[in-house]
Design a protein around this motif. Structure first.
Motif, PDB file in Angstrom:
ATOM      1  N   GLY A 159       0.455  -1.361   0.290  1.00 44.39           N
ATOM      2  CA  GLY A 159      -0.109  -0.420  -0.231  1.00 44.39           C
ATOM      3  C   GLY A 159       0.743   1.398  -0.364  1.00 44.39           C
ATOM      4  O   GLY A 159       0.665   2.453  -1.219  1.00 44.39           O
ATOM      5  N   SER A 160       1.896   1.286   0.958  1.00 41.93           N
ATOM      6  CA  SER A 160       1.941   2.338   1.128  1.00 41.93           C
ATOM      7  C   SER A 160       3.421   2.579   0.167  1.00 41.93           C
ATOM      8  O   SER A 160       3.782   3.912  -0.903  1.00 41.93           O
ATOM      9  N   TRP A 161       3.951   1.721  -0.240  1.00 42.51           N
ATOM     10  CA  TRP A 161       4.924   1.490  -1.848  1.00 42.51           C
ATOM     11  C   TRP A 161       4.828   1.935  -3.028  1.00 42.51           C
ATOM     12  O   TRP A 161       4.956   2.194  -3.729  1.00 42.51           O
ATOM     13  N   SER A 162       2.805   2.014  -2.696  1.00 40.17           N
ATOM     14  CA  SER A 162       2.731   2.553  -4.063  1.00 40.17           C
ATOM     15  C   SER A 162       1.732   4.210  -4.545  1.00 40.17           C
ATOM     16  O   SER A 162       2.397   5.186  -5.346  1.00 40.17           O
ATOM     17  N   ASN A 163       2.747   4.239  -3.426  1.00 37.46           N
ATOM     18  CA  ASN A 163       2.889   6.260  -3.088  1.00 37.46           C
ATOM     19  C   ASN A 163       4.399   6.841  -3.485  1.00 37.46           C
ATOM     20  O   ASN A 163       5.115   7.845  -3.775  1.00 37.46           O
ATOM     21  N   VAL A 164       5.201   5.730  -4.003  1.00 28.22           N
ATOM     22  CA  VAL A 164       6.945   5.340  -4.225  1.00 28.22           C
ATOM     23  C   VAL A 164       6.767   6.254  -5.784  1.00 28.22           C
ATOM     24  O   VAL A 164       6.543   5.358  -6.533  1.00 28.22           O
ATOM     25  N   GLU A 165       7.782   7.509  -6.211  1.00 31.08           N
ATOM     26  CA  GLU A 165       7.535   7.958  -7.083  1.00 31.08           C
ATOM     27  C   GLU A 165       8.931   7.107  -7.726  1.00 31.08           C
ATOM     28  O   GLU A 165       9.228   7.065  -8.774  1.00 31.08           O
ATOM     29  N   SER A 166      10.170   6.681  -6.748  1.00 27.40           N
ATOM     30  CA  SER A 166      11.408   6.786  -7.660  1.00 27.40           C
ATOM     31  C   SER A 166      12.611   5.951  -6.201  1.00 27.40           C
ATOM     32  O   SER A 166      11.822   6.580  -4.892  1.00 27.40           O
ATOM     33  N   ILE A 167      12.558   5.398  -6.557  1.00 32.99           N
ATOM     34  CA  ILE A 167      14.226   4.805  -5.379  1.00 32.99           C
ATOM     35  C   ILE A 167      15.102   4.336  -5.997  1.00 32.99           C
ATOM     36  O   ILE A 167      15.364   3.883  -6.817  1.00 32.99           O
ATOM     37  N   GLU A 168      16.963   5.638  -5.599  1.00 34.88           N
ATOM     38  CA  GLU A 168      17.665   5.501  -6.505  1.00 34.88           C
ATOM     39  C   GLU A 168      18.829   4.872  -5.431  1.00 34.88           C
ATOM     40  O   GLU A 168      18.604   6.061  -4.877  1.00 34.88           O
ATOM     41  N   GLN A 169      20.175   5.035  -5.855  1.00 33.33           N
ATOM     42  CA  GLN A 169      21.282   5.395  -5.178  1.00 33.33           C
ATOM     43  C   GLN A 169      21.555   6.467  -5.735  1.00 33.33           C
ATOM     44  O   GLN A 169      21.765   6.915  -6.922  1.00 33.33           O
ATOM     45  N   THR A 170      22.093   7.450  -4.708  1.00 35.62           N
ATOM     46  CA  THR A 170      22.418   8.592  -5.056  1.00 35.62           C
ATOM     47  C   THR A 170      23.867   8.495  -4.565  1.00 35.62           C
ATOM     48  O   THR A 170      25.091   9.851  -4.166  1.00 35.62           O
ATOM     49  N   GLY A 171      25.338   7.809  -4.221  1.00 32.53           N
ATOM     50  CA  GLY A 171      25.893   7.304  -3.660  1.00 32.53           C
ATOM     51  C   GLY A 171      27.149   6.192  -3.347  1.00 32.53           C
ATOM     52  O   GLY A 171      25.463   5.249  -3.374  1.00 32.53           O
ATOM     53  N   GLU A 172      27.787   5.961  -2.621  1.00 34.76           N
ATOM     54  CA  GLU A 172      28.538   5.030  -2.348  1.00 34.76           C
ATOM     55  C   GLU A 172      27.631   3.936  -1.182  1.00 34.76           C
ATOM     56  O   GLU A 172      27.139   2.700  -1.267  1.00 34.76           O
ATOM     57  N   ARG A 173      27.645   4.687  -0.316  1.00 33.67           N
ATOM     58  CA  ARG A 173      26.392   4.342   0.544  1.00 33.67           C
ATOM     59  C   ARG A 173      24.728   4.477   0.969  1.00 33.67           C
ATOM     60  O   ARG A 173      24.306   4.561   1.869  1.00 33.67           O
ATOM     61  N   LYS A 174      24.480   6.256  -0.259  1.00 35.71           N
ATOM     62  CA  LYS A 174      23.359   6.525  -0.148  1.00 35.71           C
ATOM     63  C   LYS A 174      22.180   6.175  -0.820  1.00 35.71           C
ATOM     64  O   LYS A 174      22.658   5.238  -1.831  1.00 35.71           O
ATOM     65  N   LEU A 175      21.183   6.136  -0.561  1.00 35.38           N
ATOM     66  CA  LEU A 175      19.786   6.356  -1.528  1.00 35.38           C
ATOM     67  C   LEU A 175      18.678   7.093  -1.142  1.00 35.38           C
ATOM     68  O   LEU A 175      18.667   6.939  -0.035  1.00 35.38           O
ATOM     69  N   ARG A 176      18.436   7.928  -2.533  1.00 35.96           N
ATOM     70  CA  ARG A 176      17.274   8.050  -1.515  1.00 35.96           C
ATOM     71  C   ARG A 176      15.810   8.023  -2.359  1.00 35.96           C
ATOM     72  O   ARG A 176      15.622   7.505  -3.594  1.00 35.96           O
ATOM     73  N   ILE A 177      15.070   8.566  -1.946  1.00 32.23           N
ATOM     74  CA  ILE A 177      13.280   7.730  -2.172  1.00 32.23           C
ATOM     75  C   ILE A 177      12.340   9.143  -1.818  1.00 32.23           C
ATOM     76  O   ILE A 177      12.500  10.225  -1.829  1.00 32.23           O
ATOM     77  N   THR A 178      11.767   9.567  -3.346  1.00 32.81           N
ATOM     78  CA  THR A 178      10.947  10.342  -3.655  1.00 32.81           C
ATOM     79  C   THR A 178      10.447   9.685  -3.851  1.00 32.81           C
ATOM     80  O   THR A 178       9.364   8.926  -4.287  1.00 32.81           O
ATOM     81  N   PHE A 179       8.719  10.469  -3.213  1.00 35.07           N
ATOM     82  CA  PHE A 179       6.922  10.363  -3.231  1.00 35.07           C
ATOM     83  C   PHE A 179       6.689  11.020  -4.060  1.00 35.07           C
ATOM     84  O   PHE A 179       7.136  12.137  -4.640  1.00 35.07           O
ATOM     85  N   LYS A 180       5.310  10.287  -4.291  1.00 35.45           N
ATOM     86  CA  LYS A 180       4.173  11.234  -5.522  1.00 35.45           C
ATOM     87  C   LYS A 180       3.618  11.742  -4.773  1.00 35.45           C
ATOM     88  O   LYS A 180       3.140  13.001  -5.318  1.00 35.45           O
ATOM     89  N   ASN A 181       3.278  11.542  -3.922  1.00 37.04           N
ATOM     90  CA  ASN A 181       1.937  12.387  -2.751  1.00 37.04           C
ATOM     91  C   ASN A 181       2.386  13.022  -1.903  1.00 37.04           C
ATOM     92  O   ASN A 181       3.487  12.546  -1.075  1.00 37.04           O
ATOM     93  N   ASP A 182       1.544  13.883  -0.956  1.00 31.09           N
ATOM     94  CA  ASP A 182       1.979  14.727  -0.120  1.00 31.09           C
ATOM     95  C   ASP A 182       1.329  14.594   0.804  1.00 31.09           C
ATOM     96  O   ASP A 182       0.624  13.841   1.542  1.00 31.09           O
ATOM     97  N   ASP A 183       2.352  13.772   2.397  1.00 29.36           N
ATOM     98  CA  ASP A 183       2.229  12.442   2.907  1.00 29.36           C
ATOM     99  C   ASP A 183       3.366  12.413   4.062  1.00 29.36           C
ATOM    100  O   ASP A 183       4.466  12.334   3.549  1.00 29.36           O
ATOM    101  N   ARG A 184       3.421  13.122   4.720  1.00 30.12           N
ATOM    102  CA  ARG A 184       4.394  13.257   5.967  1.00 30.12           C
ATOM    103  C   ARG A 184       4.905  12.552   6.428  1.00 30.12           C
ATOM    104  O   ARG A 184       6.115  12.028   7.085  1.00 30.12           O
ATOM    105  N   GLU A 185       4.283  11.476   6.729  1.00 33.81           N
ATOM    106  CA  GLU A 185       4.415  10.270   7.232  1.00 33.81           C
ATOM    107  C   GLU A 185       5.743   9.009   6.497  1.00 33.81           C
ATOM    108  O   GLU A 185       6.165   8.157   6.962  1.00 33.81           O
ATOM    109  N   LEU A 186       5.240   9.022   5.013  1.00 37.06           N
ATOM    110  CA  LEU A 186       6.251   8.422   3.871  1.00 37.06           C
ATOM    111  C   LEU A 186       7.710   8.246   4.834  1.00 37.06           C
ATOM    112  O   LEU A 186       8.425   7.189   4.591  1.00 37.06           O
ATOM    113  N   ALA A 187       7.909   9.391   4.900  1.00 33.08           N
ATOM    114  CA  ALA A 187      10.335   9.179   5.355  1.00 33.08           C
ATOM    115  C   ALA A 187      10.122   8.541   6.481  1.00 33.08           C
ATOM    116  O   ALA A 187      11.153   7.720   6.275  1.00 33.08           O
ATOM    117  N   LEU A 188       9.113   8.000   7.189  1.00 41.67           N
ATOM    118  CA  LEU A 188       9.568   7.695   7.907  1.00 41.67           C
ATOM    119  C   LEU A 188       9.409   6.293   8.235  1.00 41.67           C
ATOM    120  O   LEU A 188       9.518   5.113   8.663  1.00 41.67           O
TER     121      LEU A 188
END
Length: 604
Positions: A159-188
């Motif tokens: 359910g919550s994964w459907s709100n994810v726009e993208s997930i990508e590696q941004t560094g050797e030990r880093k990843l970033r997740i970008t969201f589709k919708n305005d939802d402050r809880e998704l980051a947690l």
């Protein structure tokens, strides 16, 4: 990625650049994250406030469970897996402090960062993070786990994964997740996802049930087990995170064992005989009357009481509105009136347990008595035509006089049935279609207390001309049937936290009317409820959040989907004297993250 983005912005105007720059300036790596404001613990905290960093290591704890298991993968819909795999073996990027409503701190991740609007979140992995086989936890493992569980896992993750726009590696030990919708809880929520080892599933169908031991990064590994009988979790002496501040005072016990039984009463007898070392008692009358056996009198077994500040949640018997018989709210209301709570509570608990009055009762999130206040009423007003009686003007559960006859409420139930088009013919409650009104209550084998409750309830229903039945099935059948919503009425339990969020869609969202495996067992389809959940997820301050939850509480309670029973504002646990726990209790009390997490074994 950032240089290209800045190049694009340079041609898009100074105003946009200024807004973006302010956003990036705010987004700085942090040791933790909170739903609102800042996390309470500073970056240099030494241990969780309810953990004892000086607790000794060693010993064992043996707990009893009803039912059994036939899988070791708790992240898929198929099979039944031991809960301990999630809590002891597999870790997430962040971990929860159960002494705050909703704050997370670095576990596999050393930092988390997110902009003010929380449109994305970025995690940096700890370089020392390792799986139990010694291999490093990589960004590739994290991204694979998130994508796989988010698309092939249980609905609680998809359910919550459907709100994810993208997930990508941004560094050797880093990843970033970008969201589709305005939802402050998704980051947690993204910080709490399980991280599995990608290589373990090469060439395997992730969604298929299996008894292969999961390789996790947590403080325990799966030891010996026998499906349906027991499973042992062994503390990993080489656990990579044992010196992390977040883990100090946690995972103290060498062996955590779960023994499985087919009947709840047998579990208690096994504890009395010394085969189990701890037992959580839910029946207050039994707690007061049945704990005088020799091991208690000798002091070898200790009785401990743990208060808490969490919501009552909802416990009771849910009506499946996918069934024609329960679609009319007046029928559901009639069945609530026919449930003689006061008499049942007196018979089984000596009248000692308070009744659950709403889904968030016993907390600051609960709806207030009487009419809705201005803020809550304003949220509910656009849905006035959808709301059931009591949502705006006030609602309370029916109260009986304590007698077995329960005449006043039986008369009210009969009137509600008549308003819904039913009548009693030759002593049988008969519907508008001329067919008798009857239903079956589905129970899991071994649920002795629920069987006692339903026996009294069925006798009361006979006064209305209703012939209800009880059907008991084993744990595997029960899970399969509830996943498919193949029941009329069944026992229902939903624990709710002080920080409700996206999981509420899984509990009450319309998607669960047809999609199997959600927690929406009642089959409710309420645009008003979903609007309140959205408001909770986009609220930028605590006050707005509280109003939205209180409004949701009114919608759920007046929906009359569940016949509520009781809750306890304390937990009662009996255990051998060698099992110890910290003096400081978490806000949530005896709940997730407490036993066996911060307990230890120590001989006097």
């Amino acid at each position: 990625m950032l240089p290209n983005l800045f190049q694009w912005l340079s041609g898009a105007g100074a105003l946009i650049c200024g807004v973006f720059a302010a956003n990036v300036a705010w987004a700085e790596p942090s040791h933790g994250i909170a739903m609102y404001g800042e996390p309470e613990l500073p970056a240099d905290f030494s241990a969780l406030p309810y953990a004892n960093p000086d607790a000794p290591k060693g010993g064992r704890i043996v707990m009893g469970e009803g039912g059994g298991f036939d899988s070791l993968n708790p992240y898929i819909l198929k099979g039944t897996a031991p809960y301990g795999v999630r809590t002891h073996v597999v870790e997430s990027l962040l971990g929860r402090n159960w002494d705050e409503p909703f704050s997370l701190y670095g576990l596999l991740a050393e930092t988390v960062e997110t902009p003010e609007d929380r449109s994305w979140v970025e995690f940096t992995l700890r370089p020392e993070a390792r799986f139990s086989d010694g291999s490093p936890v990589t960004v590739e493992d994290v991204i694979w786990s998130y994508k796989t569980i988010g698309t092939e896992g249980s609905p609680r993750y998809t359910g919550s994964w459907s709100n994810v726009e993208s997930i990508e590696q941004t560094g050797e030990r880093k990843l970033r997740i970008t969201f589709k919708n305005d939802d402050r809880e998704l980051a947690l929520l993204m910080g709490l996802r399980p991280v599995l080892k990608k290589a373990q599933f090469d060439g395997r169908d992730f969604a298929e049930s299996s008894l292969e031991k999961l390789v996790g990064s947590g403080p325990y590994v799966i030891g010996d087990f026998e499906p349906g009988r027991f499973i042992v979790f062994e503390r990993d002496e080489d656990y990579w995170g044992k010196d992390l501040p977040f883990m100090r005072g946690q995972a103290n016990i060498d062996e955590v064992r779960y023994d499985y039984f087919g009947d709840g009463s047998v579990i208690f007898e096994a504890f009395k005989a010394g085969n189990l070392t701890t037992y959580r008692e839910f029946n207050e009358a039994k707690w007061n009357a049945s704990y005088d056996f020799p091991r208690v009198r000798s002091g070898d077994v200790v009785k401990s009481v743990f208060p808490h500040k969490r919501p009552s949640g909802m416990v009771g018997f849910v009506m499946n509105t996918r069934k024609d018989m329960f679609q009319d709210w007046r029928v559901r209301d009639a069945l609530i009136h026919a449930f003689n709570f006061e008499f049942i509570n007196e018979s089984l608990n000596g009248g000692s347990k308070p009744r659950i009055t709403s889904y968030f009762s016993n907390s600051v999130l609960s709806m207030e008595p009487g009419a809705a206040g201005p803020e809550v009423a304003a949220l509910l007003e656009p849905f006035r035509d959808e709301l059931l009686p009591g949502a705006l003007e006030g609602y309370t559960l029916p109260e009986g006089d304590g007698s077995e006859a329960n005449r006043r409420n039986i008369r009210k139930a009969l009137k509600l049935f008549q308003e819904a088009g039913y009548s009693v013919k030759d002593g049988v409650m008969t519907g508008p279609d001329g067919k008798p009104f009857t239903f079956t209550i589905l129970l899991q084998q071994g649920a002795s207390e629920n069987r006692a409750i339903t026996s009294i309830y069925i006798e009361a229903l006979k006064r209305l001309g209703i012939d209800a039945k009880v059907e008991t099935v084993d744990a595997a059948q029960y899970k399969e049937r509830t996943n498919l919503y193949d029941f009329d009425m069944t026992y229902f339990q939903r624990g709710l936290s002080l920080s409700p969020g996206n999981e509420q869609k899984l509990y009450w969202g319309s998607q669960g009317v047809e999609e199997p495996g959600t927690r929406n067992w009642m089959g409710m389809n309420s645009p008003a409820a979903e609007a309140m959940i959205d408001r909770m997820l986009t609220a930028t301050d605590r006050s707005d959040f509280l109003s939205a939850v209180k409004a949701l509480d009114r919608i759920l309670t007046t929906g009359r989907y569940v016949i509520p029973i009781w809750y306890r504002d304390v937990s009662t646990v009996a255990h051998v004297k060698e099992l110890k726990y910290p003096e400081k209790l978490p806000m949530y009390g005896d709940w997730l993250g407490f036993q066996p997490d911060v307990w230890w074994y120590e001989e006097d």
